[in-house]
Structures are given as C-alpha cells and as structure tokens.
Design a protein around this motif. Structure first.
Motif, PDB file in Angstrom:
ATOM      1  N   ALA A  58      91.514  14.209  72.789  1.00 22.05           N
ATOM      2  CA  ALA A  58      91.733  14.948  71.550  1.00 22.05           C
ATOM      3  C   ALA A  58      91.112  16.338  71.574  1.00 22.05           C
ATOM      4  CB  ALA A  58      91.169  14.164  70.372  1.00 22.05           C
ATOM      5  N   LEU A  59      90.281  16.620  72.577  1.00 22.89           N
ATOM      6  CA  LEU A  59      89.640  17.929  72.640  1.00 22.89           C
ATOM      7  C   LEU A  59      90.658  19.017  72.977  1.00 22.89           C
ATOM      8  CD1 LEU A  59      86.305  17.187  74.542  1.00 22.89           C
ATOM      9  CD2 LEU A  59      86.699  17.294  72.076  1.00 22.89           C
ATOM     10  N   GLY A 111      83.077   0.374  69.605  1.00 21.16           N
ATOM     11  CA  GLY A 111      82.895   1.777  69.280  1.00 21.16           C
ATOM     12  C   GLY A 111      83.103   2.003  67.796  1.00 21.16           C
ATOM     13  N   ALA A 112      82.510   3.079  67.297  1.00 25.38           N
ATOM     14  CA  ALA A 112      82.696   3.485  65.902  1.00 25.38           C
ATOM     15  C   ALA A 112      83.065   4.957  65.880  1.00 25.38           C
ATOM     16  CB  ALA A 112      81.431   3.237  65.090  1.00 25.38           C
ATOM     17  N   TYR A 113      84.165   5.279  65.206  1.00 26.69           N
ATOM     18  CA  TYR A 113      84.621   6.655  65.051  1.00 26.69           C
ATOM     19  C   TYR A 113      84.462   7.060  63.589  1.00 26.69           C
ATOM     20  CZ  TYR A 113      87.148   5.537  69.421  1.00 26.69           C
ATOM     21  OH  TYR A 113      87.498   5.135  70.687  1.00 26.69           O
ATOM     22  N   SER A 114      83.856   8.224  63.342  1.00 28.46           N
ATOM     23  CA  SER A 114      83.638   8.681  61.972  1.00 28.46           C
ATOM     24  C   SER A 114      84.960   9.013  61.290  1.00 28.46           C
ATOM     25  CB  SER A 114      82.737   9.915  61.963  1.00 28.46           C
ATOM     26  OG  SER A 114      83.389  11.010  62.586  1.00 28.46           O
ATOM     27  N   ASP A 120      91.121  10.634  62.447  1.00 33.90           N
ATOM     28  CA  ASP A 120      92.497  11.093  62.294  1.00 33.90           C
ATOM     29  C   ASP A 120      92.922  12.079  63.373  1.00 33.90           C
ATOM     30  OD1 ASP A 120      92.946   9.526  60.080  1.00 33.90           O
ATOM     31  OD2 ASP A 120      92.299  11.067  58.665  1.00 33.90           O
ATOM     32  N   ARG A 121      91.963  12.559  64.166  1.00 36.85           N
ATOM     33  CA  ARG A 121      92.294  13.466  65.258  1.00 36.85           C
ATOM     34  C   ARG A 121      92.606  12.728  66.548  1.00 36.85           C
ATOM     35  NH1 ARG A 121      87.195  17.437  65.244  1.00 36.85           N
ATOM     36  NH2 ARG A 121      88.140  18.001  67.257  1.00 36.85           N
ATOM     37  N   ASP A 179      95.129   1.429  58.909  1.00 41.07           N
ATOM     38  CA  ASP A 179      94.623   2.718  58.446  1.00 41.07           C
ATOM     39  C   ASP A 179      93.196   2.977  58.910  1.00 41.07           C
ATOM     40  OD1 ASP A 179      96.975   3.279  57.080  1.00 41.07           O
ATOM     41  OD2 ASP A 179      96.279   2.292  55.236  1.00 41.07           O
ATOM     42  N   ASP A 180      92.501   1.952  59.390  1.00 34.76           N
ATOM     43  CA  ASP A 180      91.110   2.144  59.819  1.00 34.76           C
ATOM     44  C   ASP A 180      91.026   2.123  61.340  1.00 34.76           C
ATOM     45  OD1 ASP A 180      91.381  -0.526  60.528  1.00 34.76           O
ATOM     46  OD2 ASP A 180      90.153  -1.280  58.878  1.00 34.76           O
ATOM     47  N   ALA A 181      89.809   2.024  61.875  1.00 32.98           N
ATOM     48  CA  ALA A 181      89.599   2.146  63.318  1.00 32.98           C
ATOM     49  C   ALA A 181      90.167   0.979  64.115  1.00 32.98           C
ATOM     50  CB  ALA A 181      88.104   2.287  63.609  1.00 32.98           C
ATOM     51  N   ARG A 182      90.621  -0.071  63.453  1.00 33.48           N
ATOM     52  CA  ARG A 182      91.242  -1.170  64.202  1.00 33.48           C
ATOM     53  C   ARG A 182      92.515  -0.733  64.914  1.00 33.48           C
ATOM     54  NH1 ARG A 182      92.240  -5.609  59.961  1.00 33.48           N
ATOM     55  NH2 ARG A 182      92.552  -3.727  58.695  1.00 33.48           N
TER      56      ARG A 182
END
Length: 343
Positions: free
Chosen positions: A87-88, A203-206, A211-212, A239-242
C-alpha cells in the motif's frame, strides 16, 4: 513434567530457547491430539474450527491491547506485513533498526523496484529519526539480544505525524504487557511466547490504515461467514479487519487458540516478574550488564558449546549465545546455566 502458573508442561529441564519456539502446555497438546484423532477418524469438519479462530482473535486483542475488530489472522508476520508494504506509494521511506528480524524488514525491501527504500539505524535512535520517514517498523523486543525499543519516546515522536508505526510483538506478547493500541500495525507470531504451533500469526490494523490496504489473499474466510461465501461472485468481504483473514491452517489454529486462551487469563505482571527475575539473576551471576528483558545475550567465548554440553537448550544469534526465560522456567534452569558458564 513441570508445573507453572497452574498449567503443566512436558518440556525438558534446561529448555531456554523460547525465543526460537515456546513449549505448549499439556492442555494445548491434548487439544491438538483430539483434533488429530478426529481428522484420522474422518469426523472433523471445517466449521469445527470457527470457535478456535474467534477465541484466538479475542485473546490476541486482549494481550495486545487492540480492538478485536482490528484483528486479522495470518500465517506469518511477513505475510501480515505484505499488504502494508504493497500500500506504500512509490518512493516511500521505511526506517528499521540495525539487525532487525527480516520478517519485519524484507516485506518492505522487496519493493525496491518501486524505489521504496529501507534504512537501518541504531535501535536507540529510532524515536528521534522516526518522523522523517513514512514508516518505522520495529520489533518491540529484539529477537537477537532482547533489547527493547523505547515505545514511549517512539509514540511521542510520531504522534500527530503521518508516519506509520509498525510494531512486531512476537518476542514480547506472553511475557510482557505493553501499551500497543496506539500503533498503526501490531503483529505477532503464535509459536514463541504465546506457546502455540507455527502456521498462525495475528495482526491488528488501525482504522485509519485499514481502508488503504488491499486484501490480496481474499478468500471465503475474509467474508466473515465462510459458509455463506464459499461460491460465486460478487465479492463479499467484512467491513472490519477480518477481510484480511487467511483461510486457516486448521490444526495450528486449534493449538494457538488453546494456548492464547490460557495466557490471556494470567496476570502478565506476575509472568513478567518471574521471567525478568530469572534473567536479571542470570546477568548478575554471569557478570553481564543489567537489562530489562527476558532474553539474555551471552557473548562469552564458547558459551553456546558449554551450554549444550550442560544440557541447556539455547541458540546462537549474532555470534552470541541466546537464552530466554519463559513462565515455565525455574531456578534449576538458571543454576544449570550459571554452573555451565562459571565452571
């Protein structure tokens, strides 16, 4: 057989290699044996593992201090960092510590064809330099020697900036409770201090980052209800990190969930005191500088060979013997190390 914090372990005396892989409680071994027997009998079905996935996700969220809705299940730390690296933008600048575990640095370095650059700096200099980079990626506890990054300084230096902060907690979670919920990405394997098998990572994404990211491995589990998203289009993701979940490795997720569920019930401050207490006494007895980690790096000549001769399970990293004190280690394990190296 030994007991620790209310659980029993089959592991041998002198096992001080948790920084390579942790030993499972017997309850985890029993859970794996049961599911293997169901596999052999042909009675296991895919939906049997849904509860284990949910249990593991919730326990990881609790230990990492992140919302459960931000947690995704992967196979490895590197795989969980792949979407972040992809995504960078072209030309992005990434900062990592010198000698960082390559599961943290390689996913970004692999994008050199897009002029993504990865710069190494001494661990203690990361906070002061972090805001100059698009990403700072660091293990909270370094794999090679147990050194800890100054998270308070790193948070202060990056707060309010556009710098993405990525923390690998693989060598931390399970023996040390730290505030990680402020970071943009938190990842950890399950097979070290979390005492699970290989093949599962979390993992956890903020919220502002998720969304990126593109779910490159989108599959039926990424739909949140895998038994309703098995066939056909259109794309149906949560809609979430799943939506970044992999299709799980059935048997490893059983073991990971069993160990995580137990660890999440412990007073981690007591575990920290136990592990660091043994490590601190080892440093004192061996004439090493003070530290604040359960991992002890021993640069003494021939240390690894002498530990092996004494029946101590250790490893060698960056030319030094590395021992790691976990919740199941005892004073007898410590004494074995001291006798071997002070003889």
């Amino acid at each position: 057989m030994r007991e620790a914090f209310g659980a029993t372990f089959i592991g041998p005396e002198g096992y001080l290699n948790t920084a390579s892989y942790g030993l499972p409680p017997t309850a985890t071994v029993d859970a794996l044996e049961r599911v293997h027997r169901r596999w052999a009998a042909g009675t296991a079905v895919g939906s049997d593992f849904d509860a284990d996935i949910a249990t593991g996700r919730a326990a990881f969220a609790d230990l990492a201090g992140v919302p459960v809705s931000s947690v995704t299940m992967g196979a490895s730390v590197a795989a969980l960092l792949g979407p972040v690296a992809s995504a960078l933008p072209d030309g992005a600048r990434v900062l990592v510590p010198e000698g960082e575990f390559t599961s943290v640095s390689f996913p970004f370095a692999a994008h050199h064809g897009r002029d993504v650059t990865v710069t190494e700096a001494p661990l203690h200099r990361l906070p002061e330099a972090a805001s100059e980079y698009d990403v700072v990626a660091v293990s909270t506890v370094q794999s090679a020697d147990g050194a800890r990054v100054d998270l308070t300084a790193l948070r202060s230096a990056t707060e309010g900036s556009d710098t993405i902060v990525l923390l690998d907690a693989t060598q931390q979670l399970g023996w040390l409770q730290l505030d990680l919920g402020w970071a943009d990405v938190v990842v950890s394997s399950s097979y070290k201090w979390l005492l699970g098998p290989t093949g599962i990572a979390w993992g956890a994404y903020s919220d502002h980052l998720v969304d990126r990211l593109v779910p490159h491995h989108a599959n039926r589990y990424a739909g949140g209800a895998p038994w309703d998203t098995t066939y056909g289009l259109p794309l149906r993701l949560t809609d979430d990190a799943r939506r970044f979940d992999i299709s799980p490795a059935w048997f490893p997720v059983v073991g990971a969930a069993a160990s995580l569920a137990w660890i999440s019930t412990l007073d981690i401050a007591e575990v920290t005191a136990h592990c660091r207490g043994l490590a601190d006494r080892a440093r004192t007895a061996l004439g090493l500088p003070p530290g604040d980690s359960a991992i002890v790096s021993i640069p003494t000549e021939h240390a690894a060979a002498r530990l092996q001769e004494a029946g101590v399970r250790a490893s060698v990293r960056q030319g030094a013997a590395r021992i790691a004190f976990a919740l199941y280690n005892t004073e007898d394990d410590l004494d074995r190390v001291v006798r071997a190296l002070n003889a």
